[in-house]
Design an enzyme around this catalytic site. Structure first.
Site, PDB file in Angstrom:
ATOM      1  N   THR A  84       0.871  -1.192   0.000  1.00  0.00           N
ATOM      2  CA  THR A  84       0.000   0.000   0.000  1.00  0.00           C
ATOM      3  C   THR A  84       0.902   1.235   0.000  1.00  0.00           C
ATOM      4  O   THR A  84       1.368   1.637  -1.058  1.00  0.00           O
ATOM      5  CB  THR A  84      -0.974   0.003   1.201  1.00  0.00           C
TER       6      THR A  84
ATOM      7  N   LYS B  37       4.159  -6.906   3.875  1.00  0.00           N
ATOM      8  CA  LYS B  37       3.870  -5.514   3.526  1.00  0.00           C
ATOM      9  C   LYS B  37       3.537  -4.770   4.807  1.00  0.00           C
ATOM     10  O   LYS B  37       3.063  -5.346   5.787  1.00  0.00           O
ATOM     11  CB  LYS B  37       2.732  -5.393   2.521  1.00  0.00           C
TER      12      LYS B  37
ATOM     13  N   THR C  26      -0.320  -2.998  10.639  1.00  0.00           N
ATOM     14  CA  THR C  26      -1.076  -3.162   9.368  1.00  0.00           C
ATOM     15  C   THR C  26      -0.129  -3.857   8.512  1.00  0.00           C
ATOM     16  O   THR C  26       0.511  -3.267   7.657  1.00  0.00           O
ATOM     17  CB  THR C  26      -1.437  -1.915   8.593  1.00  0.00           C
TER      18      THR C  26
ATOM     19  N   GLU D 200       6.474   4.947   7.242  1.00  0.00           N
ATOM     20  CA  GLU D 200       6.083   6.113   6.447  1.00  0.00           C
ATOM     21  C   GLU D 200       6.929   7.332   6.833  1.00  0.00           C
ATOM     22  O   GLU D 200       6.944   7.747   7.985  1.00  0.00           O
ATOM     23  CB  GLU D 200       4.592   6.383   6.646  1.00  0.00           C
TER      24      GLU D 200
ATOM     25  N   ASN E 176       0.126  10.907   5.781  1.00  0.00           N
ATOM     26  CA  ASN E 176      -1.105  10.526   6.472  1.00  0.00           C
ATOM     27  C   ASN E 176      -2.127  11.636   6.600  1.00  0.00           C
ATOM     28  O   ASN E 176      -3.249  11.409   7.045  1.00  0.00           O
ATOM     29  CB  ASN E 176      -0.763   9.965   7.850  1.00  0.00           C
TER      30      ASN E 176
ATOM     31  N   SER F 118      -7.715  10.748  -0.038  1.00  0.00           N
ATOM     32  CA  SER F 118      -8.152  11.451  -1.250  1.00  0.00           C
ATOM     33  C   SER F 118      -7.134  11.297  -2.373  1.00  0.00           C
ATOM     34  O   SER F 118      -6.100  10.680  -2.208  1.00  0.00           O
ATOM     35  CB  SER F 118      -8.393  12.912  -0.938  1.00  0.00           C
TER      36      SER F 118
END
Lengths: 413, 413
Positions: B158, B184, B195, B285, B408, B413
């Site tokens: 992702t 992942k 996650t 991230e 984040n 969107s």
């Protein structure tokens, strides 16, 4: 230190009334900052009753140790607060600094060292050179005045972008009493409690034990219901002093916290504590939004609070708020990770008045536009109903922005 | 989705050997992403033994519910994974999507629906249109090949910036066996678990119950010792499959996890799990640094782990790392807030080999320059000794950067 004032700052500050029995003064000792005040002295000319609640950190600062040990005495005559250095994790030198400060303050005010209270806020682990201000406490004690609340709030700021003051009044047995408070805090803020210093003074005549009960109760739904970054400081200190000056107007001394005459005072105190706590959240480092998170229908109030704090402390919820993204899936995630009793298929979530999810899935009437409009507000109410009990809690937090990272990525240098 | 690859990414990827008994294929179903694969099918032509560990979230995804319920059967024939949509908090529609997928996979592979395992990762709360890929599983099952590990790892990404693969080999009773794994995860990563999706396959012949014991043990010091942002997903899934193909080389079937012949296999599996877990942290991230946090001298191993995670999850510790600031005071803070037994005056802290604090205060030999040089490294070892017991733990995390907020703040969107 951020150069600009939080967009969530109050549009104007309340006028703080003088409060009988307490005098204050600030000074610039150059502990860390240049061209600003960094020391506050509060003087109680007559012994004031005192109560306090402190950080639950297992590594408390030297001033926290010092205050805890004096508190059993129940009387305050002086408070010395410095910003720029927390005097935390400073070993023997830290204790020497508190002793020197207390000794100097006691001599300046003419009281015992066990009637002095201390607080320090700023960098952890740097020895505090208390000689920088110990020598001037004498002059400060003489010059202290009654009308200094706003200046006092400014002197104790660290990364705060505005001073935090609040005032309330109440009646005790028909006699009007006043409560004034100041607070500081903007980061390393989490229950229980926050890198948060707050000093609240009333002219009411109330015993130390009753004050302690009032304060310990009041902190639950105020300072212990806010979080900026989940990081609990070594130095958190909230103190409540009663000068007793209202006795001159005929206020009968209050000995017990369950005295029915305290009802109005208790309500006013709780309001003031909540006011100050929310001012701290609204000055959260880098904050552009305030989130008020209410959890209902939980197994118990305590469970509701743990779930509310799980949501409030979630970096993903907080960054979504920063991005004005109505990402309610992250609220589901934060409910799920709290470890508290929850039933996915009974969960409902609202942003403002917009119900976005119900019965374990997206609301059929869900409107991305309506939810997004709520996220554009400065103050965002988030409500979660668990549908399994009657427990409820509300907590306050702010968003997580790039500015938070910038402020904290290079704080020391 | 970040455009650039994490600076902490591996400089090169290992060549993944084919593994007897499993075939794979990926497809582009357009679930959310354009111009990339987003569905993975794994096929076991003969029944494989299976074990799994899953998120502890109270709001698990529909695929997690589905896998948990199948696991008692102990046999796997197919695995379907999609990225782009987590099929979490999707109510009845979520269950319908898992049923349709399982039915289609079972028909394509020729097995029971209780021999199918499913995982989904991506946005929470959006209904997943499983018809997008259910129709192509038939063709995929025919075309699947044995040499597809790297492509498989890519299809399940992702916000990951690189695919995560690892391979190890071991001997069981003198017969060589192979273990291959993919993973992942890059955000919403915290124990227990992350996650995080990970699928590990071996050609060894081991019973499902022994596999489960090996996996449940191995996860403690690997996937359950890493955190990126303290946020635990609804969808975390780690599965281990044994095809048993090595039986053809004479490997005697292993029934029990305490079989001494498993020693080498167990070590290789644990190494592989740690390898994959650290690859996930290194793709955190916005990450620019990895922190390896070791706590020693705690009351117990469990206490050491809670303190290590308190440090690893502290936004102030993580932003200091981003700013290359040797701010050990924040480590003190994070130890203090963990709520575990600690004695401030026995605490010692190291960054790399540089001891910055000891006996409750700054080390007398403290060198800001030496400590800062450690912070400039890409991998930063932080060690805390509590000096009160023999408990120890190591956890891994990454720094908290403006890029994390950017990724984040506008994910949906």
């Amino acid at each position: 230190m951020s150069g600009s004032v939080s967009p969530l700052a109050p549009k104007s500050f309340v006028a703080m009334p003088a409060l009988r029995g307490v005098r204050m003064i600030t000074a610039s000792a150059g502990i860390k900052y240049k061209n600003r005040t960094d020391v506050l002295l509060m003087v109680f000319d007559k012994p004031a009753a005192v109560a306090g609640v402190f950080t639950r950190s297992k590594c408390p600062s030297a001033p926290v140790d010092f205050c805890r040990s004096n508190l059993s005495h129940g009387i305050a005559r002086a408070v010395v607060v410095n910003s720029g250095n927390a005097n935390a994790f400073t070993g023997l030198k830290g204790r020497q600094a508190t002793e020197l400060t207390a000794k100097s303050a006691a001599a300046a005010v003419g009281c015992g060292e066990n009637e002095v209270y201390l607080a320090s806020t700023g960098v952890i682990g740097e020895p505090l050179d208390a000689t920088k201000f110990a020598g001037v406490l004498d002059t400060m004690a003489k010059d202290a005045t009654g009308d200094f609340w706003f200046e006092a709030a400014k002197a104790i700021m660290t990364t705060d972008t505005y001073p935090k003051v609040a005032t309330r009044s109440a009646e005790i047995g028909g006699v009007k009493v006043t409560i004034n408070g100041i607070a500081k805090g903007a980061g390393m803020i989490a229950p229980d409690m926050a890198t948060m210093l707050s000093f609240v003074v009333t002219d009411a005549d109330i015993s130390a034990s009753a004050l302690q009960a009032l304060l310990s109760d009041g902190v639950g739904s105020s300072f212990n219901s806010m979080t900026i970054d989940s990081d609990t400081s070594t130095s958190d200190t909230l103190m409540l002093f009663a000068t007793g000056a209202a006795a001159a107007d005929g206020q009968a001394h209050i000995e017990r916290a369950d005295d029915p005459k305290l009802a109005g005072f208790r309500a006013a105190l709780n309001e003031l504590l909540k006011d100050l706590a929310i001012q701290v959240v609204r000055d959260g480092e880098g904050a552009t939004k305030m989130l008020e998170i209410t959890v209902t229908g939980a197994e118990s109030d305590a469970s509701a609070k743990r779930i509310a704090l799980s949501i409030a402390n979630s970096p993903l919820v907080k960054t979504a708020a920063a991005g004005e993204d109505a990402n309610w899936g992250r609220v589901v995630m934060a409910v799920g990770k709290a470890g508290e009793l929850a039933d996915r298929d009974k969960l409902a979530i609202w942003f403002g008045d917009v119900r976005v999810a119900v019965n374990g899935e997206r609301d059929v009437t869900y409107s991305e536009e309506a939810a997004s409009n709520v996220m554009k507000q400065q103050d965002i109410p988030v409500k979660v109903d668990l549908g399994i009990g009657n427990g409820r809690a509300t907590v306050w937090t702010c968003d997580l922005t790039k500015e938070y990272v910038a402020i904290n990525g290079d704080y020391r240098s």
